[in-house]
Enzyme design. Structure first.
Site, PDB file in Angstrom:
ATOM      1  N   HIS A 226      35.426  35.601  22.670  1.00 53.37           N
ATOM      2  CA  HIS A 226      35.329  36.923  23.546  1.00 53.37           C
ATOM      3  C   HIS A 226      34.038  37.397  23.797  1.00 53.37           C
ATOM      4  CE1 HIS A 226      37.395  40.760  24.657  1.00 53.37           C
ATOM      5  NE2 HIS A 226      36.584  40.773  25.148  1.00 53.37           N
TER       6      HIS A 226
ATOM      7  N   GLU B 115      42.432  38.882  17.552  1.00 58.46           N
ATOM      8  CA  GLU B 115      40.904  38.266  17.498  1.00 58.46           C
ATOM      9  C   GLU B 115      40.368  38.832  16.184  1.00 58.46           C
ATOM     10  OE1 GLU B 115      38.776  39.706  20.892  1.00 58.46           O
ATOM     11  OE2 GLU B 115      40.193  38.355  22.138  1.00 58.46           O
TER      12      GLU B 115
HETATM   13  P1  NAD Z   1      39.656  45.988  37.245  1.00 55.87           P
HETATM   14  O1  NAD Z   1      40.536  47.296  36.889  1.00 55.87           O
HETATM   15  O2  NAD Z   1      38.546  46.356  37.981  1.00 55.87           O
HETATM   16  O3  NAD Z   1      40.767  45.053  38.096  1.00 55.87           O
HETATM   17  C1  NAD Z   1      41.903  44.590  37.639  1.00 55.87           C
HETATM   18  C2  NAD Z   1      42.930  44.314  38.860  1.00 55.87           C
HETATM   19  O4  NAD Z   1      44.024  43.965  38.213  1.00 55.87           O
HETATM   20  C3  NAD Z   1      43.056  45.533  39.576  1.00 55.87           C
HETATM   21  O5  NAD Z   1      42.698  44.987  41.115  1.00 55.87           O
HETATM   22  C4  NAD Z   1      44.428  45.699  39.710  1.00 55.87           C
HETATM   23  O6  NAD Z   1      45.198  46.315  40.799  1.00 55.87           O
HETATM   24  C5  NAD Z   1      44.975  44.384  39.335  1.00 55.87           C
HETATM   25  N1  NAD Z   1      46.218  44.454  38.581  1.00 55.87           N
HETATM   26  C6  NAD Z   1      46.785  45.608  37.618  1.00 55.87           C
HETATM   27  N2  NAD Z   1      47.953  45.310  37.269  1.00 55.87           N
HETATM   28  C7  NAD Z   1      48.205  44.005  37.821  1.00 55.87           C
HETATM   29  C8  NAD Z   1      49.299  43.195  37.909  1.00 55.87           C
HETATM   30  N3  NAD Z   1      50.455  43.779  37.168  1.00 55.87           N
HETATM   31  N4  NAD Z   1      49.652  42.032  38.611  1.00 55.87           N
HETATM   32  C9  NAD Z   1      48.336  41.815  39.373  1.00 55.87           C
HETATM   33  N5  NAD Z   1      47.211  42.485  39.420  1.00 55.87           N
HETATM   34  C10 NAD Z   1      47.191  43.467  38.772  1.00 55.87           C
HETATM   35  O7  NAD Z   1      39.514  45.235  35.742  1.00 55.87           O
HETATM   36  P2  NAD Z   1      38.134  44.295  35.618  1.00 55.87           P
HETATM   37  O8  NAD Z   1      36.966  45.280  35.178  1.00 55.87           O
HETATM   38  O9  NAD Z   1      38.022  43.464  36.825  1.00 55.87           O
HETATM   39  O10 NAD Z   1      38.590  43.676  34.320  1.00 55.87           O
HETATM   40  C11 NAD Z   1      39.783  42.708  34.299  1.00 55.87           C
HETATM   41  C12 NAD Z   1      39.861  42.027  33.034  1.00 55.87           C
HETATM   42  O11 NAD Z   1      38.688  41.534  32.309  1.00 55.87           O
HETATM   43  C13 NAD Z   1      40.426  43.177  32.034  1.00 55.87           C
HETATM   44  O12 NAD Z   1      41.644  42.559  31.487  1.00 55.87           O
HETATM   45  C14 NAD Z   1      39.151  43.433  30.962  1.00 55.87           C
HETATM   46  O13 NAD Z   1      39.842  44.114  30.060  1.00 55.87           O
HETATM   47  C15 NAD Z   1      38.557  42.094  31.129  1.00 55.87           C
HETATM   48  N6  NAD Z   1      37.213  41.875  30.572  1.00 55.87           N
HETATM   49  C16 NAD Z   1      37.034  40.977  29.771  1.00 55.87           C
HETATM   50  C17 NAD Z   1      35.613  40.938  29.187  1.00 55.87           C
HETATM   51  C18 NAD Z   1      35.255  39.764  28.282  1.00 55.87           C
HETATM   52  O14 NAD Z   1      34.182  39.763  27.611  1.00 55.87           O
HETATM   53  N7  NAD Z   1      35.924  38.679  28.270  1.00 55.87           N
HETATM   54  C19 NAD Z   1      34.914  41.796  29.710  1.00 55.87           C
HETATM   55  C20 NAD Z   1      35.067  42.747  30.534  1.00 55.87           C
HETATM   56  C21 NAD Z   1      36.322  42.937  30.824  1.00 55.87           C
END
Ligand code: NAD
Length: 335
Positions: A282, A263
């Site tokens: 993003h 990015e």
């Molecule tokens: P979280 O940790 O609450 O949830 C992630 C889920 O993924 C968990 O339930 C976990 O069990 C599951 N998981 C882990 N490994 C896995 C696998 N191999 N297969 C299937 N499931 C699996 O995370 P969150 O706070 O919900 O964030 C989710 C994503 O969003 C992250 O990648 C985070 O970095 C991203 N995010 C992006 C932005 C943005 O601005 N676009 C902002 C915040 C978070």
């Protein structure tokens, strides 16, 4: 010897309110475009390092840190931090994971609607003077199947909104309980079933060794040609080259990407010319509300670290800890 006024090194752009708050009790060093070499130099005498997604806190950075007590991600995700190296050295790794979850979930659903109704394409064509009503035939979300990969904070919220809109929701997440899924009225399935059955597929897993390129050529082939893919999680989860090939050969109906492997990304003209691709820089969690919550949450945790207290938002606790460095008599001590 411990410093009277702790030094907080900020190496990515963060909320101005947060900087104002930190100035009250810390010596701020702001270096938003710092190079990796410079970071290694300047982290040597920093007590707290505040980052977002750009700064790479590698093992070398952590090795150079002489008195660092906390690495603070002003947001979610710590895929740019060598977590094990930090914990090994007794450094707290903090983030504000809950703070932006609603923003990302709402944004994800917005992207689903934008894909289904071709909103960006039609908006752009009208601004260029065209009235392409015949190209504007969309689909409804009601009655369609949404496949959520990763049923955590954001995935669960997306599921709730999708259920309220009348969608059937499947999820693939080997780490969540059946109880949680059934409370959300979501059916837990394996990845292959999800990919084969979903009209919309939305990614919400963290970027880990396990999820790196979770969606590659083979997985895309399993999707319906009428399916839409949305990635608001992390770039490396999808093989971008395989995705581009699939879009160009009509193997997918459309894609919305908020995150990229690098990015800002260098996207091929071929991809940019496709009218069924939505790209955003993003900004899934970038709302006034989320940024305010992130600032409040991490300012509180930084204060706790300075006072020598356990922070509330550790990704995982280190086995050994640093002592307090706030002298109670110091004019800069934190209350
Ligand atoms: P979280 O940790 O609450 O949830 C992630 C889920 O993924 C968990 O339930 C976990 O069990 C599951 N998981 C882990 N490994 C896995 C696998 N191999 N297969 C299937 N499931 C699996 O995370 P969150 O706070 O919900 O964030 C989710 C994503 O969003 C992250 O990648 C985070 O970095 C991203 N995010 C992006 C932005 C943005 O601005 N676009 C902002 C915040 C978070």
């Amino acid at each position: 010897m411990l410093p009277k006024v702790p030094k907080v090194l900020v190496t990515d752009s963060v909320d101005l309110g947060l900087l104002k708050e930190l100035k009250k009790y810390a010596l701020l060093e702001i270096a938003p475009n710092i190079s990796q070499e410079d970071l290694i130099e300047r982290v040597r005498d920093a007590d707290i390092l505040v980052i977002r997604g750009r700064t790479q806190v590698t093992g070398d950075v952590i090795k150079a840190a002489g008195r660092l007590k906390a690495i603070v991600r002003a947001g979610t995700g710590i895929d740019n931090v060598d977590l094990e190296a930090a914990l090994e050295k007794g450094i707290y790794v903090l983030n504000a994971a809950e703070a932006s979850a609603d923003s990302v979930a709402e944004f994800t659903v917005g992207l689903m609607i934008a894909l289904a109704r071709r909103i960006p394409f039609l908006n752009e064509s009208m601004k260029k003077g065209s009235w392409l009503k015949d190209k504007g035939l969309g689909i409804e979300l009601r009655g369609k199947t949404l496949g959520i990969v990763g049923l955590g904070r954001i995935g669960s919220r997306v599921a709730r909104i999708a259920k309220a809109m009348g969608m059937k929701v499947l999820a693939y997440d080997p780490y969540v309980s059946r109880k949680k899924a059934s409370e959300l009225e979501v059916e837990l399935v394996d990845l292959e079933t999800l990919l084969r059955s979903s009209d919309f597929i939305s990614l919400h897993v963290p970027l880990t060794k396990e999820t790196w390129r979770l969606i590659g050529e083979r997985e895309i082939q399993l999707m319906k040609p009428s399916a839409f893919l949305i990635n608001t999680a992390r770039g490396g989860i999808v093989d971008e080259e395989a995705l581009e090939r699939a879009l160009k050969s009509g193997k997918l109906a459309g894609v919305a990407l908020d995150v990229f492997q690098v990015e800002p990304p260098s996207l091929s003209k071929g991809l940019l010319d496709l009218d069924n691709v939505i790209l955003t820089p993003h900004i899934g969690g970038f709302t006034r509300e989320a940024q305010g919550r992130i600032a409040a949450c991490i300012a509180e945790d930084i204060k706790r670290v300075i006072r020598g207290e356990e922070p509330l938002n550790c990704v995982r606790l280190p086995t050994k800890r640093w002592g307090s460095f706030a002298k109670k008599s110091s004019p800069n001590s934190v209350s």
